[in-house]
Design a protein around this motif. Structure first.
Motif, PDB file in Angstrom:
ATOM      1  N   HIS A   1     -67.554  -6.380 -74.450  1.00 56.86           N
ATOM      2  CA  HIS A   1     -68.964  -5.623 -74.140  1.00 56.86           C
ATOM      3  C   HIS A   1     -69.368  -5.085 -75.664  1.00 56.86           C
ATOM      4  O   HIS A   1     -70.665  -4.839 -75.852  1.00 56.86           O
ATOM      5  CB  HIS A   1     -68.828  -4.721 -73.095  1.00 56.86           C
TER       6      HIS A   1
ATOM      7  N   SER B   1     -75.669  -6.263 -80.198  1.00 50.10           N
ATOM      8  CA  SER B   1     -75.491  -6.409 -78.644  1.00 50.10           C
ATOM      9  C   SER B   1     -74.752  -7.786 -78.924  1.00 50.10           C
ATOM     10  O   SER B   1     -75.062  -8.710 -79.147  1.00 50.10           O
ATOM     11  CB  SER B   1     -76.702  -6.693 -78.123  1.00 50.10           C
TER      12      SER B   1
ATOM     13  N   ASP C   1     -74.265  -9.328 -76.554  1.00 47.31           N
ATOM     14  CA  ASP C   1     -74.936 -10.498 -75.386  1.00 47.31           C
ATOM     15  C   ASP C   1     -75.613 -11.440 -76.277  1.00 47.31           C
ATOM     16  O   ASP C   1     -75.988 -12.743 -75.820  1.00 47.31           O
ATOM     17  CB  ASP C   1     -75.846  -9.815 -74.282  1.00 47.31           C
TER      18      ASP C   1
ATOM     19  N   GLY D   1     -70.174   0.590 -66.625  1.00 46.98           N
ATOM     20  CA  GLY D   1     -71.171  -0.220 -67.197  1.00 46.98           C
ATOM     21  C   GLY D   1     -71.793  -1.450 -66.365  1.00 46.98           C
ATOM     22  O   GLY D   1     -70.786  -2.151 -65.954  1.00 46.98           O
TER      23      GLY D   1
ATOM     24  N   THR E   1     -74.247  -4.633 -66.901  1.00 53.20           N
ATOM     25  CA  THR E   1     -75.129  -5.516 -67.988  1.00 53.20           C
ATOM     26  C   THR E   1     -75.858  -6.679 -67.323  1.00 53.20           C
ATOM     27  O   THR E   1     -74.928  -7.535 -66.549  1.00 53.20           O
ATOM     28  CB  THR E   1     -74.499  -5.832 -69.056  1.00 53.20           C
TER      29      THR E   1
ATOM     30  N   SER F   1     -78.232 -10.088 -68.516  1.00 61.10           N
ATOM     31  CA  SER F   1     -78.548 -10.783 -69.646  1.00 61.10           C
ATOM     32  C   SER F   1     -78.909 -12.189 -69.011  1.00 61.10           C
ATOM     33  O   SER F   1     -78.566 -12.737 -68.138  1.00 61.10           O
ATOM     34  CB  SER F   1     -77.588 -11.029 -70.830  1.00 61.10           C
TER      35      SER F   1
ATOM     36  N   HIS G   1     -78.496  -2.896 -70.359  1.00 59.13           N
ATOM     37  CA  HIS G   1     -77.140  -2.290 -70.152  1.00 59.13           C
ATOM     38  C   HIS G   1     -77.562  -0.902 -69.738  1.00 59.13           C
ATOM     39  O   HIS G   1     -78.269   0.032 -70.525  1.00 59.13           O
ATOM     40  CB  HIS G   1     -76.305  -2.299 -71.651  1.00 59.13           C
TER      41      HIS G   1
ATOM     42  N   LYS H   1     -80.547   1.517 -78.280  1.00 58.50           N
ATOM     43  CA  LYS H   1     -79.414   2.170 -77.457  1.00 58.50           C
ATOM     44  C   LYS H   1     -79.785   3.687 -77.312  1.00 58.50           C
ATOM     45  O   LYS H   1     -80.107   4.201 -78.435  1.00 58.50           O
ATOM     46  CB  LYS H   1     -78.239   1.934 -78.136  1.00 58.50           C
TER      47      LYS H   1
END
Length: 740
Positions: free
Chosen positions: A68, A140, A142, A198, A200, A202, A222, A276
């Motif tokens: 992550h 990120s 992702d 967490g 997330t 996407s 996130h 963030k």
């Protein structure tokens, strides 16, 4: 040394088994051999053809390992780590955990000595002054399909900041989702990470508008809480060991257009946005009991990161006398970090600090390559040469209430600064039969120009040049074995904050931080020898390395005076003080044992060990992490797989700590030396269909209580809140991924 024996026995036994077995070449092995990287030579090339150590974390590794962030990415790479100390900060005291994921440590040098890039574009450096500290996690995962880690100096290709190595994050392109003739495709995923609760979400959509244009849009969101630990004291004050309550939020967006106007050129236009945000309730900063008027009743903090990048990457096939291919890159990036902290006091005035750090960077490069073959020789030469230019504006400013004595807001800790660098590089790869020889050199000229506007101390400027040569040799001894040797030099220019840092305390502490315009670039010389084995059932990589690092810059050095003395106040500077030697070795690979009960059994393994010493003092280098051995067993079928990994973290011996005492004499205490620990992780993937996968894992299966050395450097052994630095206990990760 017991771990070394385990690693050597494992490698020798695996090599013997590989030669003895004759099972079919499995798909996983073939996929590794076909992998290409761009960071080792600035051209697409198999890592097996490069005379250096490169670790690759591909898309399957990222998904199945449920990576992550950069901390997860470094977990199983030998001699690589990421520091993340707990967030135990205050408004004007304590810098612990302010930077979050601080950045990479490669072969035991960290900070800005490791170059971090996204698609070859530099991301912001870390910055620290006093209690303020900004990390390097402004990206990120992702958006990323591959992470490339080059170990050892990379200045001959990339210039400053790569003195210890580099990490390049390669993002997805539309073609990654438009295979098998698709005109529209993509991916969606949702994941949960138990170490910080967490979540997330996407999604990516890619489309082929026509034969010329491909488009892609990726978005990710996130949210998470504080990173868990094994602390049990949930009270308030300095003895609290449970994490401070924390709320994280993050968003990422990437838009790409790939234009192919003809078979001889390709243009990739990328917009990337990452933001963030972390909000903290600083229970550890509260005063217990509330007796003095300056006692802290409550405190909170907010940290943010925002980074926006626009890049135009164009590639041409030109087939001229001086170049076969040409690549031009133009990129603009605007990145800003902020740290806000506020405290309410019992009777004294409330205090607040609102600090900003910003980098606006223009990066441009042109690179050409030319392959030359001669009829009179079987040697083939591939020349790669280019010109790079970077221009960055770096600023900082601090606002707040109730400033320190003698100061007034707003104020700057260093002046607004323009950093520029221009470099010319050339590399020649000569290949003949079993031999490849790759010499190269890069010449950099850099300048740091500081503005006097709004800065209280005299603003100093600096300019200098650096020459970074390298040479590598690769010999393919047999179809299975190859060996290589590599020499590389590196340098890192001082940054704006190190040259012009300024602070003045005219009461109580009586100390000041002053500029140092005489700083020299850090330099390194590194030698590496390695071997690679590629058998039908075994992949094996081993490397030995030795480096000499000179003129390393140390921040916050007391150069004169005495703390607390009005007549002789302490003077602090960044200075060239350390000459360091670092040596070590690493081994990694995997063994395929063949079929068992209808599935394939394999064993991944890695081991890394490093030693370092500061020549000036004769003491050990404190950025050296203890050795780590990782050993796994994976069982894979067509529909599912499961993997158990054991990681042995060696102890940090007290004799291997350079700064063994914490504090100022006579009130010193021994530094904490972490004990050894062995942890187990269990991960698996269930492939519901060709397009849908569930990944699940249990991390720290035995709920082991342990510490990482890189998180506790500088922590006293008798600290009451020592458990606050422990790693998360047993937790669960799960993700659902669907392609379309």
């Amino acid at each position: 040394m017991r771990e070394i024996s385990w690693a050597i026995c494992l490698a020798c036994g695996a090599a013997f088994a590989a030669n003895a077995q004759t099972s079919a070449h499995i798909v996983a092995q073939a996929s590794v051999l076909k992998e290409v990287v761009v960071s080792g030579s600035r051209n697409e090339q198999s890592p097996d053809d490069l005379p250096m150590t490169i670790d690759v974390i591909n898309a399957a590794d990222i998904e199945e390992g449920q990576i992550h962030d950069i901390r997860d990415a470094a977990k199983n790479i030998p001699n690589v780590s990421v520091r993340r100390a707990p967030a135990r900060l205050g408004v004007v005291q304590g810098d612990t955990g302010r930077e979050g994921n601080a950045g990479f440590n490669i072969r035991r040098l960290d900070g800005n000595r490791v170059l971090m890039m996204v698609d070859g574009i530099r991301i912001p450096r870390s910055y620290a002054f006093g209690v303020n500290s900004f990390g390097r996690d402004s990206l990120s995962i992702d958006l990323v399909k591959r992470i490339e880690i080059v170990k050892g100096p990379a200045s001959a290709l990339y210039g400053s900041d790569g003195i210890a190595g580099l990490v390049n994050f390669i993002t997805y392109e539309p073609a990654d989702f438009l295979k098998e003739g698709k005109t529209i495709g993509g991916r969606t995923s949702i994941s949960y990470s138990g170490d910080d609760k967490g979540l997330t979400v996407s999604g990516t959509v890619a489309a082929r508008a026509n034969e010329v244009l491909d488009l892609q849009l990726t978005m990710a969101h996130h949210k998470a809480s504080e990173l868990g630990n094994k602390g049990s004291n949930e009270g308030v004050g300095a003895t609290r060991t449970a994490p401070n309550p924390q709320k994280d939020r993050g968003n990422a967006l990437m838009a790409k257009a790939v234009v192919n106007p003809g078979g001889r050129q390709k243009h990739v236009i990328t917009f990337e946005h990452v933001d963030k945000r972390s909000a903290y309730e600083l229970l550890t900063a509260r005063s217990v009991p509330l007796v003095a008027i300056t006692s802290v009743r409550s405190a909170e903090a907010l940290t943010t990161m925002d980074r926006n990048r626009m890049t135009w990457d164009a590639r041409y096939k030109v087939d001229t006398a001086v170049a076969d291919k040409l690549q031009t890159v133009l990129s603009y990036q605007d990145a800003e970090s902020r740290e806000y902290a506020f405290e309410r006091r019992n009777g004294a005035a409330d205090r607040a600090r609102d600090t900003y750090y910003r980098e606006k960077t223009l990066q441009a490069s042109v690179q050409a390559d030319k392959t030359v073959r001669t009829a009179s020789s079987d040697w083939v030469q591939k020349f790669t040469y280019g010109l790079d230019h970077t221009n960055a504006t770096i600023t900082n400013i601090q606002y707040g209430i109730t400033p320190a004595a003698g100061e007034a807001f707003p104020l700057k800790r260093f002046p607004d600064t323009r950093e520029s660098s221009t470099a010319l590089s050339v590399q020649d790869e000569l290949t003949s039969g079993k031999w490849s020889i790759t010499p190269g050199v890069r010449v950099d000229h850099f300048s740091i120009k500081a503005s006097q506007d709004g800065f209280l101390a005299p603003a100093m400027s600096l300019s200098d040049s650096a020459v970074s040569p390298k040479a590598g040799v690769l010999y393919r001894a047999t179809p299975e074995w190859s060996v290589f040797g590599n020499y590389a030099s590196g340098f890192r220019a001082p940054n704006a904050g190190q040259i012009n840092a300024f602070f003045q305390n005219n009461s109580g502490g009586f100390y000041r931080t002053i500029p140092n315009p005489n700083l020299k670039p850090e330099k390194s010389k590194n030698i590496e020898f390695g071997a690679r084995g590629r058998f039908e059932n075994l992949s094996l990589d081993a490397a030995l390395f030795y480096g000499r690092f000179s003129d390393l810059i140390q921040d916050g050095v007391l150069v004169s005076g005495v703390f607390g003395s009005a007549s002789n106040p302490a003077v602090i500077q960044s200075v060239n003080i350390d000459n360091v030697t670092i040596s070590g070795f690493e081994i990694k690979g995997f063994m395929n044992w063949g079929k068992f009960a209808g599935g394939l059994v394999s064993t991944p393994f890695s081991y890394g060990e490093t030693r370092g010493r500061v020549k000036n003092t004769g003491r050990p280098l404190d950025t050296i992490d203890p050795a780590k051995l990782s050993l796994g067993v994976k069982y894979e079928t067509a529909g599912w797989d499961v993997r158990l990994d054991a990681s042995h973290h060696s102890a940090k011996k007290f004799s291997d700590i350079g700064a063994q005492q914490i504090g100022t004499a006579p009130a010193t205490t021994p530094q904490f030396a972490v004990p050894s620990a062995t942890t187990l992780d269990l991960n698996g993937q269930w492939r519901l269909s060709k397009a849908v996968r569930i990944n699940a894992g249990i991390v720290n299966l035995t709920d082991k209580k342990y510490w990482n050395w890189f998180d506790v450097r500088g922590v006293a052994a008798n600290l009451a809140a020592l458990d606050s630095y422990t790693q998360p206990g047993r937790h669960f990760n799960v993700s659902l991924v669907a392609d379309f």
